[in-house]
Scaffold this motif. Structure first.
Motif, PDB file in Angstrom:
ATOM      1  N   SER A 158      67.538  16.111  61.389  1.00 15.55           N
ATOM      2  CA  SER A 158      66.382  16.624  62.123  1.00 15.55           C
ATOM      3  C   SER A 158      66.407  18.148  62.127  1.00 15.55           C
ATOM      4  N   GLN A 159      65.303  18.738  62.560  1.00 16.56           N
ATOM      5  CA  GLN A 159      65.233  20.191  62.624  1.00 16.56           C
ATOM      6  C   GLN A 159      66.298  20.757  63.558  1.00 16.56           C
ATOM      7  N   ARG A 162      69.687  20.506  61.870  1.00 15.46           N
ATOM      8  CA  ARG A 162      69.805  21.538  60.831  1.00 15.46           C
ATOM      9  C   ARG A 162      70.117  22.900  61.453  1.00 15.46           C
TER      10      ARG A 162
END
Length: 279
Positions: A158-159, A162
């Motif tokens: 997921s963002q 990351r």
């Protein structure tokens, strides 16, 4: 055989300040001011939040702290070294710089992404890593709450995951200064809280590390943050100990509207004054 990155450690001493800005200005070729009259001192081990509205110059100020650019006027000292009088690549090996849009290769595992921070490369194929390197990469991921991501391809993360992996990548080179440019941008509530918890854990584990975090939102400030700087239209509104800076009056001046600031336990919050929309 791995070639260690070239680091001019002789030029970096036990400095009294991590950052020292004196009468700093930045302007465009058209002489439009971006930063004006900036005086700012950050001492080793301090944790700063850099706060201000869009276009206030936060990212530009951070680029000076990261030795990415030079001032148009004034003096900038980073880790005891004055910009313009120091080997910049050598200085940057002591700085971890993380922005929300950092580039990573989707097919790399999270562990491999972290390992690329050792040689400041994008592809681990260009580098040979030891078992000790890999252990350190996993320990750094664990510190940021990402131990379970080590073998996952970064493209499947997921963002928020990351973002924490990119911070781990910056930390594996053991920087003395960590700069985070809006690391919580675009994150949902759970991902934001996981990031903040990770940064508080980092503060406890690496108390000697100096950090500056850029944000628009007080809710994104970790409880471990010790200092704050408010920026508006390229000028400092207030700077110092966080409890002295984050006041309703200072934030109202910074954002240009009446603001109610509050401290809920160890976390900060702010909103427009209750009657602002009716004025």
């Amino acid at each position: 055989m791995r070639t260690e990155p070239h680091v001019e450690t002789s030029c970096i001493g036990a400095e009294a300040t991590a950052l020292d800005f004196e009468d700093v200005h930045i302007w465009t070729p058209q002489r439009v001011d971006i930063l004006r009259d900036i005086d700012w001192t950050v001492r080793p081990g301090e944790r700063w939040a850099l706060i201000g509205p869009n276009g206030s110059g936060k990212s530009t100020l951070l680029s000076l702290a990261g030795a990415v650019r030079h001032p148009s006027r004034g003096r900038v000292s980073v880790l005891g070294q004055t910009l313009g009088r120091v080997d910049l690549p050598a200085l940057r090996t002591h700085i971890g710089y993380v922005d929300a849009g950092g580039t990573v290769i989707d097919w790399l595992t999270a562990e491999d992404v972290v390992l690329t921070g050792i040689g400041a490369t994008l592809r681990p194929l260009w580098w040979t890593y030891s078992a000790e390197d890999r252990t350190r990469a996993r320990e750094t991921l664990a510190l940021l709450g990402c131990a379970d991501l080590a073998e996952r391809e970064i493209g499947t993360c997921s963002q928020g995951e990351r973002g924490r992996v990119r911070i781990a990548r910056a930390l594996i080179a053991r920087p003395r200064l960590l700069l985070l440019d809006e690391p919580a941008v675009g994150l949902d509530l759970a991902a934001r809280e996981a990031l903040i918890a990770a940064l508080d854990r980092l503060s406890g584990e690496q108390s000697e590390l100096t950090s500056v975090l850029v944000t628009h939102h007080l809710e994104e400030i970790p409880a471990s943050t010790s200092h704050a700087l408010l920026l508006r239209e390229g000028r400092v509104v207030a700077a110092g100990a966080i409890e002295d800076v984050l006041t309703s009056n200072n934030l109202s001046e910074c954002f240009g509207l009446p603001v109610d600031c509050r401290l809920d336990g160890e976390r900060w919050g702010a909103r427009a004054a209750a009657d602002w929309g009716r004025r």
